[in-house]
Design a protein around this motif. Sequence first.
Motif, PDB file in Angstrom:
ATOM      1  N   UNK A 281      -8.850   8.012  -5.393  1.00  0.00           N
ATOM      2  CA  UNK A 281     -10.260   8.463  -5.200  1.00  0.00           C
ATOM      3  C   UNK A 281     -10.961   7.656  -4.055  1.00  0.00           C
ATOM      4  N   UNK A 282     -10.349   6.455  -3.750  1.00  0.00           N
ATOM      5  CA  UNK A 282     -10.919   5.646  -2.545  1.00  0.00           C
ATOM      6  C   UNK A 282      -9.769   5.160  -1.697  1.00  0.00           C
ATOM      7  N   UNK A 283      -9.729   5.877  -0.705  1.00  0.00           N
ATOM      8  CA  UNK A 283      -8.419   5.695   0.067  1.00  0.00           C
ATOM      9  C   UNK A 283      -8.553   4.322   1.028  1.00  0.00           C
ATOM     10  N   UNK A 284      -9.793   3.820   1.112  1.00  0.00           N
ATOM     11  CA  UNK A 284     -10.000   2.523   1.767  1.00  0.00           C
ATOM     12  C   UNK A 284      -9.500   1.396   0.787  1.00  0.00           C
ATOM     13  N   UNK A 285      -9.886   1.536  -0.498  1.00  0.00           N
ATOM     14  CA  UNK A 285      -9.158   0.624  -1.433  1.00  0.00           C
ATOM     15  C   UNK A 285      -7.735   0.726  -1.596  1.00  0.00           C
ATOM     16  N   UNK A 286      -7.185   1.998  -1.690  1.00  0.00           N
ATOM     17  CA  UNK A 286      -5.892   2.449  -1.664  1.00  0.00           C
ATOM     18  C   UNK A 286      -4.952   1.360  -0.477  1.00  0.00           C
ATOM     19  N   UNK A 287      -5.429   1.448   0.594  1.00  0.00           N
ATOM     20  CA  UNK A 287      -5.024   0.463   1.861  1.00  0.00           C
ATOM     21  C   UNK A 287      -4.765  -0.964   1.450  1.00  0.00           C
ATOM     22  N   UNK A 288      -5.662  -1.520   0.470  1.00  0.00           N
ATOM     23  CA  UNK A 288      -5.451  -2.729  -0.053  1.00  0.00           C
ATOM     24  C   UNK A 288      -4.236  -3.051  -0.879  1.00  0.00           C
ATOM     25  N   UNK A 289      -3.428  -1.957  -1.244  1.00  0.00           N
ATOM     26  CA  UNK A 289      -2.210  -2.145  -2.197  1.00  0.00           C
ATOM     27  C   UNK A 289      -1.392  -2.917  -1.385  1.00  0.00           C
ATOM     28  N   UNK A 290      -0.793  -3.829  -1.567  1.00  0.00           N
ATOM     29  CA  UNK A 290       0.478  -4.588  -1.153  1.00  0.00           C
ATOM     30  C   UNK A 290       1.890  -4.532  -1.738  1.00  0.00           C
ATOM     31  N   UNK A 291       1.390  -4.581  -3.037  1.00  0.00           N
ATOM     32  CA  UNK A 291       2.988  -4.570  -4.059  1.00  0.00           C
ATOM     33  C   UNK A 291       2.357  -3.635  -5.409  1.00  0.00           C
ATOM     34  N   UNK A 292       3.236  -2.671  -5.471  1.00  0.00           N
ATOM     35  CA  UNK A 292       3.030  -1.753  -6.684  1.00  0.00           C
ATOM     36  C   UNK A 292       4.180  -1.260  -7.441  1.00  0.00           C
ATOM     37  N   UNK A 293       4.414  -1.411  -8.722  1.00  0.00           N
ATOM     38  CA  UNK A 293       5.773  -0.710  -9.352  1.00  0.00           C
ATOM     39  C   UNK A 293       6.924  -1.586  -8.967  1.00  0.00           C
ATOM     40  N   UNK A 294       6.847  -2.888  -8.448  1.00  0.00           N
ATOM     41  CA  UNK A 294       8.070  -3.440  -8.164  1.00  0.00           C
ATOM     42  C   UNK A 294       8.607  -3.408  -6.569  1.00  0.00           C
ATOM     43  N   UNK A 295       7.682  -2.753  -5.751  1.00  0.00           N
ATOM     44  CA  UNK A 295       8.016  -2.422  -4.412  1.00  0.00           C
ATOM     45  C   UNK A 295       6.805  -2.942  -3.403  1.00  0.00           C
ATOM     46  N   UNK A 296       7.234  -3.155  -2.439  1.00  0.00           N
ATOM     47  CA  UNK A 296       6.032  -3.475  -1.353  1.00  0.00           C
ATOM     48  C   UNK A 296       5.757  -2.213  -0.784  1.00  0.00           C
ATOM     49  N   UNK A 297       4.452  -1.797  -0.997  1.00  0.00           N
ATOM     50  CA  UNK A 297       4.052  -0.504  -0.458  1.00  0.00           C
ATOM     51  C   UNK A 297       3.193  -0.440   0.941  1.00  0.00           C
TER      52      UNK A 297
END
Length: 362
Positions: A333-349
Amino acid sequence: MDIGIPRETKDQEFRVGLTPSIVRTLSDRGHQVYVETNAGNGSSFTDAEYLQAGAKIVPTAAAAWDREMVVKVKEPLASEYSYLQKNQILFTYLHLAANRALTEQLIDTGVSAIAYETVELPDGKLPLLAPMSIIAGRLSVQFGARFLEKQQGGSGVLLGGVPGVQPGRVTILGGGIVGTEAARIAVGMGAQVTILDVNVDRLSYLETIFGSRVTYLYSNAANIEICVRSADLVIGAVLILGKRAPILVSKALVEQMKPGSVIVDVAVDQGGCIETLRTTSHTNPVYTEAGVVHYGVPNMPGAVPWTATQALNNSTAPYVVKLADRGLEALELDLNLAKGVNVRGGSIVHPAVQSVFPDLPS
């Protein structure tokens, strides 16, 4: 959602992830916040204030960490790795480009790690990095002036000078937020200030702020060499989103600096832009190499936690609330916040972090 606020463990890090006022906002929305006892003391927030805001005080770090989401200020240290859990949301500064060990731990544990410093607006601004960059920029000159004192190992230069004696020279590498705020303080002290940047438009903008009180130069090897050699204080203020800072000042150039001059590298948490600069701490903030005093504390705003914690929360609070209300759905819902994700589900994103560690899962 259950949200944990552990006490920070980095050397003399007195900030805290959430203030009582933000805890109250979360409590009013039906969330439960668990604060490790005395976590807010360094920022002058008592356990009683957190209790009044609706938090529960827990006696150990483990109890604060054992939650759906953990909100911190600085990256987890090795002593905290065992607290990381699969599917847990971790919201804090991470600076992974300079920390392979933490990156591997986040991957191995399956944490959803969201870094304050890579939350990015459409215009490229970094809203959660900006408040600490302002503080670090201002502190960089404050600390630099201190370590120029002879008793601190410096040359004994007063940045502002006095009538009849020329002021000190300050060279600032980078004209972003850190560099701008460093210049603001240095100019206020009366120093001779030079800012170098590769963005000519940014230099033009800075001229509208400081006018003729600052010298503005395009950042290339020749100009850097001239300015660094003559400087009493060099401020490293270089940021490349998600990546290690480039080395702009070589060891050979440091060896040509004046004895007793000072380097303060605000980019140290991203690896630093000075070749001879290594990470220090508030307990042991400086060392001398090639006759130059080096300051490399990666959590400079921790020195002013009452101000810094509130400034940080003013920016992080809306995102914390979104994550608490919607969980990871908030990222959609918030693409600005989504850009903050560095690692998720065992992978670098995050693309920038991927480029630093191409051999790790992504």
